[in-house]
Design a protein around this motif. Structure first.
Motif, short mmCIF file in Angstrom:
data_model
loop_
_atom_site.label_atom_id
_atom_site.label_comp_id
_atom_site.label_asym_id
_atom_site.label_seq_id
_atom_site.Cartn_x
_atom_site.Cartn_y
_atom_site.Cartn_z
N TRP A 36 0.86 -1.18 0.00
CA TRP A 36 0.00 0.00 0.00
C TRP A 36 0.90 1.24 0.00
O TRP A 36 1.44 1.61 1.04
N PRO A 37 1.13 1.88 -1.15
CA PRO A 37 1.94 3.09 -1.18
C PRO A 37 1.24 4.23 -0.43
O PRO A 37 0.01 4.31 -0.42
N VAL A 38 2.03 5.07 0.20
CA VAL A 38 1.50 6.17 1.00
C VAL A 38 1.91 7.49 0.36
O VAL A 38 3.09 7.73 0.10
N HIS A 39 0.92 8.34 0.10
CA HIS A 39 1.16 9.68 -0.42
C HIS A 39 0.58 10.67 0.58
O HIS A 39 -0.56 10.49 1.04
N ILE A 40 1.35 11.69 0.93
CA ILE A 40 0.96 12.63 1.98
C ILE A 40 0.95 14.04 1.40
O ILE A 40 1.91 14.45 0.73
N TYR A 41 -0.12 14.77 1.70
CA TYR A 41 -0.25 16.16 1.27
C TYR A 41 -0.55 17.02 2.49
O TYR A 41 -1.40 16.67 3.31
N ILE A 42 0.16 18.14 2.61
CA ILE A 42 -0.10 19.11 3.67
C ILE A 42 -0.49 20.41 2.98
O ILE A 42 0.30 20.96 2.19
N ALA A 53 3.36 0.37 2.88
CA ALA A 53 2.84 -0.30 4.06
C ALA A 53 2.32 -1.68 3.66
O ALA A 53 1.99 -1.92 2.50
N ASP A 54 2.22 -2.57 4.63
CA ASP A 54 1.71 -3.91 4.38
C ASP A 54 0.19 -3.98 4.42
O ASP A 54 -0.40 -4.87 3.82
N ARG A 55 -0.43 -3.02 5.12
CA ARG A 55 -1.89 -3.00 5.25
C ARG A 55 -2.41 -1.58 5.05
O ARG A 55 -1.70 -0.61 5.32
N MET A 56 -3.65 -1.45 4.66
CA MET A 56 -4.25 -0.14 4.45
C MET A 56 -4.22 0.69 5.74
O MET A 56 -3.85 1.87 5.72
N GLU A 57 -4.59 0.09 6.86
CA GLU A 57 -4.62 0.81 8.12
C GLU A 57 -3.23 1.33 8.48
O GLU A 57 -3.07 2.44 8.99
N GLY A 63 1.16 7.57 7.37
CA GLY A 63 0.97 8.84 6.68
C GLY A 63 0.67 9.99 7.63
O GLY A 63 1.29 11.05 7.53
N PHE A 64 -0.26 9.78 8.55
CA PHE A 64 -0.60 10.86 9.48
C PHE A 64 0.52 11.12 10.48
O PHE A 64 0.76 12.26 10.86
N THR A 65 1.25 10.09 10.87
CA THR A 65 2.39 10.28 11.76
C THR A 65 3.47 11.11 11.07
O THR A 65 4.02 12.06 11.66
N ILE A 66 3.78 10.79 9.83
CA ILE A 66 4.78 11.54 9.08
C ILE A 66 4.33 12.98 8.89
O ILE A 66 5.12 13.92 9.04
N ALA A 67 3.06 13.19 8.59
CA ALA A 67 2.54 14.54 8.38
C ALA A 67 2.66 15.38 9.65
O ALA A 67 3.09 16.54 9.59
N THR A 68 2.32 14.81 10.80
CA THR A 68 2.42 15.59 12.03
C THR A 68 3.87 15.94 12.35
O THR A 68 4.16 17.04 12.81
N GLN A 69 4.79 15.02 12.06
CA GLN A 69 6.21 15.31 12.28
C GLN A 69 6.67 16.43 11.34
O GLN A 69 7.44 17.30 11.77
N GLU A 70 6.25 16.39 10.11
CA GLU A 70 6.61 17.44 9.14
C GLU A 70 6.11 18.81 9.62
O GLU A 70 6.83 19.79 9.55
N ILE A 71 4.88 18.84 10.07
CA ILE A 71 4.29 20.11 10.53
C ILE A 71 5.02 20.60 11.79
O ILE A 71 5.32 21.79 11.90
N ASP A 72 5.31 19.70 12.70
CA ASP A 72 6.00 20.09 13.94
C ASP A 72 7.41 20.62 13.68
O ASP A 72 7.92 21.43 14.47
#
Length: 74
Positions: A36-42, A53-57, A63-72
């Protein structure tokens, strides 16, 4: 964060807001890699990187963890 799924099907999208920024995580099963490829947009701008990822969840969690780190880090 309160995630909302805005698209389903081949392209699955969840959105949320974090510290006033719109976060969008996009995934969909890729038959070639069996992942499951992950694409993140802020705020509509794609975050540079490649994640699988191995699973959708798991894709959405990463994705959301990476996004929050980017914003922080801003």
């Amino acid at each position: 964060m309160v995630r909302v799924q805005t698209e389903s099907g081949m392209r699955i999208v969840q959105t949320d807001e974090y510290k006033g920024h719109k976060v969008e995580v996009v995934t969909g099963w890729d038959a070639a890699s069996d992942k499951w490829p992950v694409h993140i947009y802020i705020d509509g701008t794609k975050v540079v990187g490649q994640w699988l990822a191995d699973r959708m969840e798991e894709a959405f969690e990463h994705g959301f963890t990476i996004a929050t780190q980017e914003i922080d880090q801003r």
